[in-house]
Scaffold this motif. Structure first.
Motif, short mmCIF file in Angstrom:
data_model
loop_
_atom_site.label_atom_id
_atom_site.label_comp_id
_atom_site.label_asym_id
_atom_site.label_seq_id
_atom_site.Cartn_x
_atom_site.Cartn_y
_atom_site.Cartn_z
N ALA A 39 8.72 -2.78 4.87
CA ALA A 39 8.72 -1.51 4.12
C ALA A 39 8.37 -1.76 2.66
O ALA A 39 7.61 -1.01 2.05
CB ALA A 39 10.08 -0.84 4.24
N VAL A 48 6.63 -4.33 1.45
CA VAL A 48 5.23 -4.75 1.35
C VAL A 48 4.31 -3.53 1.36
O VAL A 48 3.32 -3.47 0.61
CB VAL A 48 4.88 -5.73 2.49
CG1 VAL A 48 3.38 -5.96 2.59
CG2 VAL A 48 5.59 -7.06 2.28
N LEU A 49 4.66 -2.55 2.18
CA LEU A 49 3.87 -1.31 2.25
C LEU A 49 3.83 -0.60 0.90
O LEU A 49 2.76 -0.29 0.37
CB LEU A 49 4.52 -0.35 3.27
CG LEU A 49 4.05 -0.41 4.71
CD1 LEU A 49 5.02 0.32 5.59
CD2 LEU A 49 2.66 0.19 4.83
N VAL A 50 5.02 -0.34 0.36
CA VAL A 50 5.11 0.40 -0.89
C VAL A 50 4.48 -0.40 -2.02
O VAL A 50 3.78 0.13 -2.89
CB VAL A 50 6.59 0.72 -1.21
CG1 VAL A 50 6.73 1.35 -2.58
CG2 VAL A 50 7.16 1.65 -0.14
N ASP A 51 4.69 -1.71 -1.96
CA ASP A 51 4.15 -2.63 -2.96
C ASP A 51 2.62 -2.59 -2.98
O ASP A 51 2.01 -2.51 -4.05
CB ASP A 51 4.60 -4.04 -2.60
CG ASP A 51 4.89 -4.85 -3.83
OD1 ASP A 51 5.64 -4.36 -4.69
OD2 ASP A 51 4.36 -5.98 -3.93
N ALA A 52 2.02 -2.67 -1.82
CA ALA A 52 0.56 -2.68 -1.74
C ALA A 52 0.01 -1.38 -2.32
O ALA A 52 -0.90 -1.38 -3.15
CB ALA A 52 0.10 -2.86 -0.30
N PRO A 76 -1.19 -8.40 -2.93
CA PRO A 76 -0.36 -7.41 -2.23
C PRO A 76 -1.05 -6.84 -0.99
O PRO A 76 -0.41 -6.51 0.00
CB PRO A 76 -0.17 -6.30 -3.27
CG PRO A 76 -0.54 -6.90 -4.58
CD PRO A 76 -1.54 -7.97 -4.30
N LEU A 132 0.01 -7.25 3.10
CA LEU A 132 0.11 -6.10 4.00
C LEU A 132 -0.70 -6.36 5.28
O LEU A 132 -0.23 -6.09 6.39
CB LEU A 132 -0.39 -4.84 3.29
CG LEU A 132 -0.28 -3.54 4.09
CD1 LEU A 132 1.16 -3.27 4.51
CD2 LEU A 132 -0.83 -2.36 3.31
N LEU A 163 -3.76 2.21 1.83
CA LEU A 163 -4.16 2.37 0.43
C LEU A 163 -4.75 3.76 0.18
O LEU A 163 -4.68 4.28 -0.93
CB LEU A 163 -5.19 1.30 0.05
CG LEU A 163 -4.70 -0.15 0.08
CD1 LEU A 163 -5.77 -1.08 -0.41
CD2 LEU A 163 -3.44 -0.31 -0.77
N VAL A 207 3.21 6.99 1.80
CA VAL A 207 3.53 5.58 2.00
C VAL A 207 5.04 5.38 1.89
O VAL A 207 5.65 4.68 2.70
CB VAL A 207 2.78 4.68 1.00
CG1 VAL A 207 3.22 3.24 1.14
CG2 VAL A 207 1.27 4.80 1.21
N ALA A 229 7.56 4.05 4.80
CA ALA A 229 8.49 2.94 4.60
C ALA A 229 9.91 3.36 4.98
O ALA A 229 10.65 2.61 5.63
CB ALA A 229 8.44 2.47 3.15
N LEU A 286 10.35 3.63 8.78
CA LEU A 286 10.48 2.29 9.36
C LEU A 286 11.92 1.81 9.29
O LEU A 286 12.52 1.42 10.30
CB LEU A 286 9.62 1.30 8.57
CG LEU A 286 8.19 1.07 9.05
CD1 LEU A 286 7.42 0.33 7.97
CD2 LEU A 286 8.20 0.25 10.33
#
Lengths: 198, 198
Positions: A44, A46-50, B6, B10, B33, B40, B44, B47
């Motif tokens: 989760a 990594v998703l928000v981070d990307a 990042p 992902l 993205l 997003v 997250a 999840l």
């Protein structure tokens, strides 16, 4: 309602992804339930981070966590060439060849009247601005051989050529390892047109 | 290192999912993205939420956000039958038929000496405990026609039959809409064995 609500919602989310149908989404959701709590939380994050960190380079518009991007700031890259592509994914594809050493410029699409995308929606103005300094000697158009691609190539070359900058387009022809017998007519025509002395 | 970190992370995470190769993972990451920040963040949350809330029902061991699960607490279900399956996914598949109205029992796998899974790792003890009250009149084994499935069916029926509970197994034969000519020998053998008067 066969799935318990939090699971149903997760399956729904996965189904939104390209190429993920109901069965794959279900498999992926069950995979998440089998992950450790820590792994799910990290996924989760990594998703928000990307989404948070990956932006477009303000010079070439390639996706990057840094601005300017790693390619634009690389001093060992050749400063005289810009390779123009439709999408960030094309940059990745070209980088994987390890052949090209110049800079890139990501247009963010191709001219497509059908989809209501005109030249002003692409980053063509920004491309022209980059040629202003006089260091750019060649612009390579690595654009798909489609109607939209051809239109975009025509438009850009009509603007760049008058500036005295060499404008080239990548070659189209038989893919390496393929069989002439099975090539379609358009590809063969392009291959003939692009023939070179051996 | 073609992708900015990042984004690379992902893609790596997506590649861990079953049935997702490098190309699909890349496509999925680019899809993220292109999602809105809100979407997003909500993905997250969904999840973590699914992992957090979805547990096993303490009676039938089906995945559920409630304990006991929606099926076990449904007063309109028939209390005299338990359908035994290997996995929660099998419950979903059976529920979709809208034919079965009894309860379920999820074993959490099948007996498999090769994978080091013996009867004690499956929820067989818990199944026997559920038959203790005397309300269960039939146990339907909806177990795959594999070596592991056959072993599990044999094992469970040897324990349940002595209790005077009717023990059945779902039928194997030609799938509806299929062609006899193309059926494999094992399926045809099973179909012959399972023949019924018309």
């Amino acid at each position: 309602m066969y799935f318990t609500p939090p699971l149903a919602r997760l399956i729904e989310e996965f189904q939104k992804f390209p190429g993920v149908g109901p069965k794959s989404a279900q498999r992926m959701a069950f995979f998440v339930l089998n992950m450790s709590d820590n792994d799910v939380q990290s996924l989760a994050r990594v998703l928000v981070d990307a989404k948070d960190k990956v932006k477009h380079c303000s010079s070439c518009f390639h996706l990057s966590a840094n601005d300017p991007c790693e390619i634009c700031t690389n001093v060992r890259r050749e400063k005289s060439t810009i390779c123009v592509v439709a999408d960030s994914r094309d940059v990745i594809a070209l980088e994987k060849t390890r052949e090209y050493k110049g800079f890139y410029h990501v247009l963010n699409g191709l001219i497509s009247p059908l989809e209501g995308r005109g030249p002003e929606q692409l980053r063509i103005k920004e491309l022209l601005a980059r040629t202003a300094g006089g260091t750019i000697k060649e612009i390579i158009l690595a654009i798909n051989p489609t109607i939209e691609g051809d239109a975009t190539v025509l438009y850009i070359s009509s603007l760049v050529k008058p500036l005295g900058i060499k404008t080239t387009r990548i070659a189209f022809g038989l893919p390496v390892g393929s069989d002439l017998e099975y090539a379609d007519e358009v590809t063969l025509t392009r291959a003939l047109e692009g023939r070179r002395e051996v």
